[in-house]
Design a protein around this motif. Structure first.
Motif, PDB file in Angstrom:
ATOM      1  N   GLY A 160       4.470  -4.452  12.757  1.00 11.13           N
ATOM      2  CA  GLY A 160       5.751  -4.241  12.097  1.00 11.13           C
ATOM      3  C   GLY A 160       5.600  -4.221  10.591  1.00 11.13           C
ATOM      4  N   PHE A 161       6.687  -3.818   9.944  1.00 15.09           N
ATOM      5  CA  PHE A 161       6.691  -3.706   8.477  1.00 15.09           C
ATOM      6  C   PHE A 161       8.118  -3.765   7.981  1.00 15.09           C
ATOM      7  CE2 PHE A 161       7.305   0.535  10.081  1.00 15.09           C
ATOM      8  CZ  PHE A 161       8.331   1.001   9.290  1.00 15.09           C
ATOM      9  N   GLY A 162       8.262  -3.775   6.669  1.00 16.92           N
ATOM     10  CA  GLY A 162       9.593  -3.731   6.081  1.00 16.92           C
ATOM     11  C   GLY A 162       9.531  -3.233   4.652  1.00 16.92           C
ATOM     12  N   VAL A 163      10.622  -2.595   4.228  1.00 13.95           N
ATOM     13  CA  VAL A 163      10.766  -2.158   2.848  1.00 13.95           C
ATOM     14  C   VAL A 163      12.142  -2.596   2.363  1.00 13.95           C
ATOM     15  CG1 VAL A 163      10.793  -0.189   1.269  1.00 13.95           C
ATOM     16  CG2 VAL A 163       9.337  -0.133   3.293  1.00 13.95           C
ATOM     17  N   TYR A 196      14.802  -1.717   5.281  1.00 16.80           N
ATOM     18  CA  TYR A 196      14.435  -0.990   6.499  1.00 16.80           C
ATOM     19  C   TYR A 196      13.256  -1.719   7.120  1.00 16.80           C
ATOM     20  CZ  TYR A 196      12.490   2.614   9.550  1.00 16.80           C
ATOM     21  OH  TYR A 196      11.984   3.291  10.634  1.00 16.80           O
ATOM     22  N   ARG A 197      13.450  -2.235   8.339  1.00 11.30           N
ATOM     23  CA  ARG A 197      12.395  -2.996   9.009  1.00 11.30           C
ATOM     24  C   ARG A 197      12.159  -2.422  10.396  1.00 11.30           C
ATOM     25  NH1 ARG A 197      13.910  -9.320   8.167  1.00 11.30           N
ATOM     26  NH2 ARG A 197      15.665  -8.794   9.524  1.00 11.30           N
ATOM     27  N   SER A 198      10.932  -2.447  10.830  1.00 13.49           N
ATOM     28  CA  SER A 198      10.595  -1.862  12.129  1.00 13.49           C
ATOM     29  C   SER A 198       9.445  -2.633  12.756  1.00 13.49           C
ATOM     30  CB  SER A 198      10.208  -0.399  11.941  1.00 13.49           C
ATOM     31  OG  SER A 198       9.536   0.097  13.087  1.00 13.49           O
ATOM     32  N   ILE A 199       9.397  -2.613  14.093  1.00 14.33           N
ATOM     33  CA  ILE A 199       8.293  -3.273  14.777  1.00 14.33           C
ATOM     34  C   ILE A 199       7.103  -2.338  14.998  1.00 14.33           C
ATOM     35  CG2 ILE A 199       9.817  -4.915  15.934  1.00 14.33           C
ATOM     36  CD1 ILE A 199       9.496  -3.250  18.483  1.00 14.33           C
ATOM     37  N   GLU A 200       7.235  -1.071  14.626  1.00 16.48           N
ATOM     38  CA  GLU A 200       6.112  -0.148  14.773  1.00 16.48           C
ATOM     39  C   GLU A 200       5.067  -0.418  13.691  1.00 16.48           C
ATOM     40  OE1 GLU A 200       6.324   1.584  17.396  1.00 16.48           O
ATOM     41  OE2 GLU A 200       8.405   1.023  17.698  1.00 16.48           O
ATOM     42  N   PRO A 201       3.832  -0.006  13.920  1.00 16.43           N
ATOM     43  CA  PRO A 201       2.861  -0.035  12.824  1.00 16.43           C
ATOM     44  C   PRO A 201       3.327   0.899  11.704  1.00 16.43           C
ATOM     45  CG  PRO A 201       1.739   0.324  14.933  1.00 16.43           C
ATOM     46  CD  PRO A 201       3.215   0.450  15.188  1.00 16.43           C
TER      47      PRO A 201
END
Lengths: 286, 286, 286, 286
Positions: free
Chosen positions: A43-46, A58-63
């Protein structure tokens, strides 16, 4: 165990920050050089400031490396202050509520590292969070608790003091539970104007953290780097690991210290954890 | 606000339970008739007993109706005891750690309804969870807290008493916070042998709950329904709303009562919440 | 560019195959040693035979290493024939319809490698797929097209001949488009009884492929490895890279050859691509 | 079977378009009144023009109503031209590459409806797509093929003629395959300046489509609606179903016609499908 980047300066597209540079943060999601983990794919986030009263997140559990939405959004959003984070989970669930940066009002907060033996100390730490803030914790990540402790101890008024209190409490509670090294961290937080970046660990052997050399010096050193002619003199990057291999461009934040990136002269200070005298929530009594 | 199904009996394929019947649980994810919400598209979960010491659990944040993995797994897994749940979130995040059924060792637990004004009472309730169980809460759903309260109050030894204590505490804490109707629920729990199903709400106007008529009677009534000739006499379904429109097939669980589906004679009893005298965790003191 | 594993033998839990061994396939999703890419985090898939007429398939776009459903399903599903695949996407979208293994009726198919300059040849290759099979292609992966070409050329009747025809056509079409190395592959396919595994590349420098030594020999060499006493003499693993560091356990499949794992004596043969004389679909004319 | 919204006018926040109005598009994802399906929960997409040469696109397989990123992005992005689409899948996979709007260069395209018996005609239609455009089709949705047919037939030069040719071909191919009603559609497309919106179906009983009354008239009718005082006179909404219950606000697009929203006077014309004389790709021959 995560990598992050904080930018403050002239408005730039997030794509310029995250994708364009050699060994960019997106590259680091697949192949980190200095990280405790080489892959940061959980995951990541901006977070960024622009339209709206609060920063966008914007956050997501994808690479990060294969997320097409991140790629597209990055190319279409410009901002003068950006936080970006890629996650390597160590135990806690891969879910958006565990992705950084965390947000509270106008504040963002992100972290590389961990609270040692978090399952042992989590309850004690959560109890010290101001009850009015308690319901806004939605995930299971140590960083979310650390952020809420810092908010409890006055992050919005005096960030260095509040982070010092939060880390001091984590040290104290950890030691009470017999944990040798209760915390390992580089942390960044911002209110949209100023960025504070902390480097600290109980064992005094902290994760790497770098800040960029001032832009006028960089321009003189590297006249061929185009982006340097486009950004203002005060633009600054703080990163877990260098994103371009530019001689003279990167300076290590010293062990147990914190930097302040702000309008005017930036600052660098020593950092000392100091547990609050009364570890119960101060906001709650207002 | 969610729909669920519990099956106990001869081993059947999960597909037979979830997809085959007219107005199946999967249909209900799109078009519930009796639910407080017509759409239950905020994730789902299936738990079943088979190989392994603990039940298998598959949970996803996708809507049940379009999840191809659910469809495929359902066709390839057979089990004598299945829990299935489709979620309509009311506020808390759509993440796997908020999906039912929840699991602890050999136990499963699922819920339709809500804890009223959960953000107001969450901290008090979480504090009553046994500290040794505290770290295993990973999400932000009211049901996860209710399950951990029931575990704290002895679910593994005496499920009706433990659920009564958990609900009693929720009523007590809710009232202390001025909440008119602290709880609304139908709940199912199992240890893999016996299923307990509860219907209760503070306002005594609980969500619907039905259990199937015994199989020999159903066979006599509906000789044309093939599956009835395949399952054992003791097979039983408990559902939020009927999944087939078979006259004589469904019996409403009365208000404020609970049923026990077990080897031998099933049972139906009144249910009364009873707050524990000492609402702090009893396990913690061992 | 992907890693895969095929198991045939005594029924085992998928967890034993995917998680238990040192340097397991799940480890390889984070840290492949022999792969063209060290990280294989762009989705995964598992196929297995058990209940139901067709094999079960579970595919996901999450990285295999952090998918809790995979972990849980693996512990609860046992099968005598398992295919597992972890993906490193090179261009095509990360979506379930691009994840391996692909399924058609009782057949499974998975692939490590690529069709060179796929965007240039895709249309020509797709046109050669039997029109009756055309609508079942749902994704954008080169492997899905290769599988449908093999089906077009008779995979269900004579797998080595059908794969030879598919690869021959890919070579021919690639060369027509000026592509130096049209194909790079290790491929596994099965009907649920027999497993065929192919190793081939246009440049004769194919991705690695290994098969396990026969179980009786392994037992004599490594009496301490428990699982060897539990599986039948005919049990066999085929893998992109060794999953345990057991001396004497692994044998490389030679360049340009294919193996057959079946009841009775296994086989190893040379593999030669042979384009069909009439590259248009043969099934279409029936 | 999907709902969509197109906005052209003064820059507004996407949140104002998607979330604020009574019976907003987000509401319609759960409870559509006029749709063939009441639930549109199989993914969504938003396209907008702003920074960057091409429009931004954010697509997701989650239901729109529970996607926190959509909520957050909507509040932080402002644009003078926005396309938004919520999907109810009928057969094809729920994956981002099947979500609308589709993009090509500066163009966006979205659709409510379907190509009848798509699996029967897909191959013939795909063969008519210009080979140079062929590789950019990544999903399995009928709309992606329709968009690429329109591009093949000159969408970028003359949108009404190109859509007429695409629909004409779909009618022709469908009839050849014995399909009674080959197409059902409302379609919107834009180059970032002008919006074209089409309403048509083989059976002349097309899905609903509405455009908003001009702003000066609306302001006079509804002085209390704040947003009307903020947007320019030329601002216009086109929607599958009305998003506010304002008397006098909505006008139905007539059967078999298309509208043009552009700087200056908007237009409304009859729409007639007209199959291209040479259904093979014209671009391919350049």
């Amino acid at each position: 165990m995560c990598r992050w980047l904080a930018y403050s300066g002239s408005p730039v597209s997030i794509e310029d920050l995250l994708y364009r540079p050699q060994h960019s943060l997106i590259d680091q999601s697949l192949h980190s050089k200095l990280g405790a983990e080489t892959t940061n794919g959980d995951g990541f986030g901006v977070g960024w400031y622009g339209a709206g009263d609060t920063p966008g997140v914007y956050r997501s559990i994808e690479p990060a490396w294969n997320d097409r939405n991140l790629r597209d959004l990055s190319a279409h959003i410009q901002s003068p202050l950006v936080f970006a984070h890629i996650r390597a989970a160590i135990g806690s669930a891969v879910q958006e509520t565990n992705c950084h940066p965390f947000r509270h009002g106008r504040w963002l907060f992100m972290h590389n590292g961990f609270i040692g033996d978090f399952h042992k100390v989590k309850r004690d730490l959560v109890l010290a969070v101001d009850p009015s803030l308690y319901p806004s914790m939605e995930g299971s990540a140590d960083t979310e608790v650390m952020f809420h402790l810092a908010l409890t101890f006055g992050l919005e008024d005096d960030p260095p003091a509040a982070v010092s209190a939060a880390v001091g409490l984590i040290e104290e509670v950890g030691k009470k539970h017999g944990i040798e090294h209760p915390i390992q961290m580089t942390v960044a937080t911002t209110d949209g104007e100023t960025v504070w970046a902390f480097r600290y660990s109980s064992e005094r052997n902290s994760r790497s953290l770098f800040y960029s050399t001032d832009v006028p010096t960089l321009r003189a050193l590297h006249p061929e780097v185009e982006i340097l002619s486009e950004v203002s003199d005060e633009s600054r990057l703080i990163v877990s690991e260098p994103v371009r291999d530019l001689p003279g461009a990167w300076n290590e934040v010293p062990e147990s210290s914190y930097g302040v990136v702000q309008p005017g002269q930036d600052e660098l200070h020593p950092f000392t954890p100091r547990a609050p005298e009364k570890p119960t929530a101060v906001r709650a009594e207002v």
